[in-house]
Motif scaffolding. Structure first.
Motif, PDB file in Angstrom:
ATOM      1  N   ASP A 197       0.811  -1.216   0.000  1.00 26.46           N
ATOM      2  CA  ASP A 197       0.000   0.000   0.000  1.00 26.46           C
ATOM      3  C   ASP A 197       0.846   1.269   0.000  1.00 26.46           C
ATOM      4  OD1 ASP A 197       1.040  -0.362   2.480  1.00 26.46           O
ATOM      5  OD2 ASP A 197      -0.847  -0.136   3.581  1.00 26.46           O
ATOM      6  N   ASP A 198       2.142   1.158   0.362  1.00 24.47           N
ATOM      7  CA  ASP A 198       2.972   2.354   0.427  1.00 24.47           C
ATOM      8  C   ASP A 198       4.277   2.257  -0.361  1.00 24.47           C
ATOM      9  OD1 ASP A 198       4.083   0.419   2.010  1.00 24.47           O
ATOM     10  OD2 ASP A 198       4.613   1.762   3.661  1.00 24.47           O
ATOM     11  N   ARG A 199       4.554   1.117  -0.980  1.00 21.18           N
ATOM     12  CA  ARG A 199       5.805   0.972  -1.729  1.00 21.18           C
ATOM     13  C   ARG A 199       5.716  -0.259  -2.628  1.00 21.18           C
ATOM     14  NH1 ARG A 199       9.999  -1.741   2.610  1.00 21.18           N
ATOM     15  NH2 ARG A 199       8.420  -2.507   4.061  1.00 21.18           N
ATOM     16  N   ILE A 200       6.757  -0.400  -3.450  1.00 22.55           N
ATOM     17  CA  ILE A 200       6.857  -1.542  -4.355  1.00 22.55           C
ATOM     18  C   ILE A 200       8.171  -2.262  -4.067  1.00 22.55           C
ATOM     19  CG2 ILE A 200       6.899  -2.323  -6.752  1.00 22.55           C
ATOM     20  CD1 ILE A 200       5.512   0.261  -7.526  1.00 22.55           C
ATOM     21  N   LEU A 201       8.079  -3.555  -3.894  1.00 23.72           N
ATOM     22  CA  LEU A 201       9.266  -4.384  -3.688  1.00 23.72           C
ATOM     23  C   LEU A 201       9.603  -5.071  -5.005  1.00 23.72           C
ATOM     24  CD1 LEU A 201       8.350  -6.033  -0.254  1.00 23.72           C
ATOM     25  CD2 LEU A 201       9.787  -4.022  -0.646  1.00 23.72           C
ATOM     26  N   TYR A 202      10.673  -4.596  -5.650  1.00 20.24           N
ATOM     27  CA  TYR A 202      11.070  -5.175  -6.926  1.00 20.24           C
ATOM     28  C   TYR A 202      11.973  -6.386  -6.700  1.00 20.24           C
ATOM     29  CZ  TYR A 202       9.325  -0.843  -9.006  1.00 20.24           C
ATOM     30  OH  TYR A 202       8.531   0.200  -9.391  1.00 20.24           O
ATOM     31  N   GLY A 203      11.729  -7.439  -7.475  1.00 15.41           N
ATOM     32  CA  GLY A 203      12.581  -8.625  -7.381  1.00 15.41           C
ATOM     33  C   GLY A 203      12.485  -9.350  -6.057  1.00 15.41           C
ATOM     34  N   ALA A 204      11.336  -9.250  -5.393  1.00 16.98           N
ATOM     35  CA  ALA A 204      11.149  -9.915  -4.096  1.00 16.98           C
ATOM     36  C   ALA A 204      10.552 -11.309  -4.302  1.00 16.98           C
ATOM     37  CB  ALA A 204      10.247  -9.076  -3.205  1.00 16.98           C
ATOM     38  N   ARG A 205      10.470 -12.067  -3.215  1.00 19.79           N
ATOM     39  CA  ARG A 205       9.872 -13.397  -3.262  1.00 19.79           C
ATOM     40  C   ARG A 205       8.918 -13.563  -2.092  1.00 19.79           C
ATOM     41  NH1 ARG A 205      15.676 -15.793  -4.444  1.00 19.79           N
ATOM     42  NH2 ARG A 205      16.034 -13.560  -4.287  1.00 19.79           N
ATOM     43  N   VAL A 206       7.830 -14.256  -2.359  1.00 19.14           N
ATOM     44  CA  VAL A 206       6.846 -14.540  -1.308  1.00 19.14           C
ATOM     45  C   VAL A 206       7.306 -15.774  -0.543  1.00 19.14           C
ATOM     46  CG1 VAL A 206       4.459 -15.143  -0.793  1.00 19.14           C
ATOM     47  CG2 VAL A 206       4.969 -13.525  -2.641  1.00 19.14           C
ATOM     48  N   VAL A 207       7.528 -15.622   0.741  1.00 17.93           N
ATOM     49  CA  VAL A 207       7.943 -16.737   1.583  1.00 17.93           C
ATOM     50  C   VAL A 207       6.730 -17.458   2.157  1.00 17.93           C
ATOM     51  CG1 VAL A 207       9.175 -17.377   3.700  1.00 17.93           C
ATOM     52  CG2 VAL A 207      10.131 -15.639   2.176  1.00 17.93           C
ATOM     53  N   LEU A 208       5.801 -16.694   2.700  1.00 17.12           N
ATOM     54  CA  LEU A 208       4.644 -17.290   3.358  1.00 17.12           C
ATOM     55  C   LEU A 208       3.534 -16.259   3.473  1.00 17.12           C
ATOM     56  CD1 LEU A 208       3.700 -19.892   5.007  1.00 17.12           C
ATOM     57  CD2 LEU A 208       4.393 -18.604   7.043  1.00 17.12           C
ATOM     58  N   VAL A 209       2.307 -16.715   3.298  1.00 19.53           N
ATOM     59  CA  VAL A 209       1.141 -15.869   3.534  1.00 19.53           C
ATOM     60  C   VAL A 209       0.212 -16.613   4.480  1.00 19.53           C
ATOM     61  CG1 VAL A 209      -0.841 -14.687   2.527  1.00 19.53           C
ATOM     62  CG2 VAL A 209       1.316 -14.779   1.261  1.00 19.53           C
ATOM     63  N   THR A 210      -0.037 -16.031   5.640  1.00 21.56           N
ATOM     64  CA  THR A 210      -0.958 -16.612   6.617  1.00 21.56           C
ATOM     65  C   THR A 210      -2.248 -15.802   6.633  1.00 21.56           C
ATOM     66  OG1 THR A 210      -0.205 -15.264   8.502  1.00 21.56           O
ATOM     67  CG2 THR A 210       1.060 -17.244   7.990  1.00 21.56           C
ATOM     68  N   GLY A 211      -3.101 -16.115   7.566  1.00 23.71           N
ATOM     69  CA  GLY A 211      -4.350 -15.376   7.653  1.00 23.71           C
ATOM     70  C   GLY A 211      -4.158 -13.922   8.045  1.00 23.71           C
ATOM     71  N   ARG A 212      -3.035 -13.606   8.692  1.00 24.28           N
ATOM     72  CA  ARG A 212      -2.810 -12.238   9.163  1.00 24.28           C
ATOM     73  C   ARG A 212      -1.562 -11.579   8.604  1.00 24.28           C
ATOM     74  NH1 ARG A 212      -2.834 -12.300  15.482  1.00 24.28           N
ATOM     75  NH2 ARG A 212      -2.578 -10.061  15.082  1.00 24.28           N
ATOM     76  N   PHE A 213      -0.549 -12.364   8.241  1.00 25.32           N
ATOM     77  CA  PHE A 213       0.725 -11.787   7.842  1.00 25.32           C
ATOM     78  C   PHE A 213       1.189 -12.331   6.495  1.00 25.32           C
ATOM     79  CE2 PHE A 213       0.709 -11.681  12.507  1.00 25.32           C
ATOM     80  CZ  PHE A 213       0.985 -10.343  12.742  1.00 25.32           C
ATOM     81  N   ALA A 214       2.000 -11.508   5.831  1.00 20.34           N
ATOM     82  CA  ALA A 214       2.706 -11.933   4.627  1.00 20.34           C
ATOM     83  C   ALA A 214       4.198 -11.788   4.891  1.00 20.34           C
ATOM     84  CB  ALA A 214       2.293 -11.082   3.422  1.00 20.34           C
ATOM     85  N   VAL A 215       4.933 -12.862   4.682  1.00 15.91           N
ATOM     86  CA  VAL A 215       6.389 -12.851   4.869  1.00 15.91           C
ATOM     87  C   VAL A 215       7.026 -12.803   3.489  1.00 15.91           C
ATOM     88  CG1 VAL A 215       8.377 -14.042   5.838  1.00 15.91           C
ATOM     89  CG2 VAL A 215       6.156 -14.179   6.992  1.00 15.91           C
ATOM     90  N   LEU A 216       7.836 -11.773   3.248  1.00 14.25           N
ATOM     91  CA  LEU A 216       8.442 -11.539   1.946  1.00 14.25           C
ATOM     92  C   LEU A 216       9.956 -11.528   2.071  1.00 14.25           C
ATOM     93  CD1 LEU A 216       6.121  -8.528   1.012  1.00 14.25           C
ATOM     94  CD2 LEU A 216       5.707 -10.959   0.558  1.00 14.25           C
ATOM     95  N   LEU A 217      10.627 -11.868   0.992  1.00 17.14           N
ATOM     96  CA  LEU A 217      12.085 -11.840   0.946  1.00 17.14           C
ATOM     97  C   LEU A 217      12.498 -10.817  -0.101  1.00 17.14           C
ATOM     98  CD1 LEU A 217      14.645 -13.276   2.094  1.00 17.14           C
ATOM     99  CD2 LEU A 217      14.601 -14.705   0.040  1.00 17.14           C
ATOM    100  N   GLY A 218      13.151  -9.738   0.363  1.00 17.02           N
ATOM    101  CA  GLY A 218      13.562  -8.678  -0.548  1.00 17.02           C
ATOM    102  C   GLY A 218      14.672  -9.119  -1.488  1.00 17.02           C
ATOM    103  N   SER A 219      14.939  -8.307  -2.494  1.00 15.13           N
ATOM    104  CA  SER A 219      15.979  -8.628  -3.468  1.00 15.13           C
ATOM    105  C   SER A 219      17.366  -8.696  -2.822  1.00 15.13           C
ATOM    106  CB  SER A 219      15.979  -7.584  -4.589  1.00 15.13           C
ATOM    107  OG  SER A 219      16.164  -6.273  -4.053  1.00 15.13           O
ATOM    108  N   ASP A 220      17.524  -8.075  -1.656  1.00 14.11           N
ATOM    109  CA  ASP A 220      18.792  -8.131  -0.921  1.00 14.11           C
ATOM    110  C   ASP A 220      18.766  -9.188   0.178  1.00 14.11           C
ATOM    111  OD1 ASP A 220      16.921  -6.923   0.656  1.00 14.11           O
ATOM    112  OD2 ASP A 220      18.212  -5.280   1.328  1.00 14.11           O
ATOM    113  N   ASN A 221      17.789 -10.121   0.077  1.00 13.84           N
ATOM    114  CA  ASN A 221      17.621 -11.221   1.040  1.00 13.84           C
ATOM    115  C   ASN A 221      17.206 -10.748   2.428  1.00 13.84           C
ATOM    116  OD1 ASN A 221      18.111 -13.343  -0.727  1.00 13.84           O
ATOM    117  ND2 ASN A 221      20.316 -13.290  -0.389  1.00 13.84           N
TER     118      ASN A 221
END
Length: 240
Positions: A197-221
């Motif tokens: 909602d406030d930024r764009i993560l380029y080249g990131a990866r989705v690690v996990l999505v739960t009912g409340r949280f999303a865990v992401l891995l940025g391009s810099d790990n």
């Protein structure tokens, strides 16, 4: 045929009469299996991430885990049945030892070649390869146990072997999670542009999505955890 029908009838009657207990046991094992696999997977990124996983998430992951394991073991049992016939009692000891040496040598050569190619490409994927090797060994052990139990019946089952089988199974699930987690971290073709909602993560990866949280891995790990409702869009960037 009569003995098989009688055995099936007894098994069916036992299942019906103990349906509640068997259902509760199966549900418990499903949740525990999901927890072990998920903890192994998340430990690649941050072991504290397991605390973001709720009970309802484990049920969802458990259903996926059961389907995965059922298909995995069925396919593996079908493929390895012919190979395991080389180790039956009908074969001579020398033949079984030769077959075992060939299997071990094949596994060592394949994994050594893969690691060597990784080094040539400048990739550090040793942890992923080691986890994969342990998964392969555990998979062969579990399928061989199923094979010999099917062949020789429950006579091969006792408390010590059962505990050993459960230990291997838990370890197998943990290393499956480690293997997949390292694959997610090391695979650039899985990178995505994730719009928050406030930024764009380029080249990131989705690690996990739960009912409340999303865990992401940025391009810099870098591991990034945000409320799942902040994720607006995910654009896949396929890289061969």
């Amino acid at each position: 045929m009569t003995d098989n029908a009688s055995g099936f009838r007894k098994l069916f009657e036992f299942s019906v009469s103990n349906f509640a207990a068997l259902s509760a046991t199966a549900f418990f094992l499903m949740v525990i299996s999901a927890a072990v696999l998920t903890s192994g997977y998340l430990s690649v990124f941050d072991s504290n991430l397991i605390w973001l996983v709720e009970y309802t998430d484990l049920i969802k992951f458990g259903l996926v885990t059961i389907v995965f394991l059922a298909g995995f073991l069925y396919i593996g049992n079908t493929i390895l049945t012919a190979v395991l016939s080389f180790f039956d009692d009908a074969q001579t000891k020398r033949f079984r030892m030769t077959a075992a040496a060939l299997v071990i040598a094949s596994i060592v050569i394949i994994f050594s070649g893969v690691i060597y190619l990784d080094q040539l490409d400048g990739k550090d994927r040793l942890a992923e390869r080691i986890a994969t090797l342990i998964v392969v060994i555990g998979f062969i052990f579990l399928v061989s146990r199923l094979h010999f139990v099917n062949k020789y019946g429950l006579a091969t089952v006792n408390i010590h072997r059962t505990l050993a089988d459960l230990t291997v199974f838990v370890g197998f699930l943990h290393f499956v999670g480690l293997m997949y987690g390292n694959h997610i971290r090391n695979a650039p073709q899985l990178s995505e542009d994730i719009y928050l909602d406030d930024r764009i993560l380029y080249g990131a990866r989705v690690v996990l999505v739960t009912g409340r949280f999303a865990v992401l891995l940025g391009s810099d790990n870098t591991v990034i955890t945000v409320p799942s409702d902040r994720v607006r869009e995910i654009l896949k960037k396929w890289k061969p």
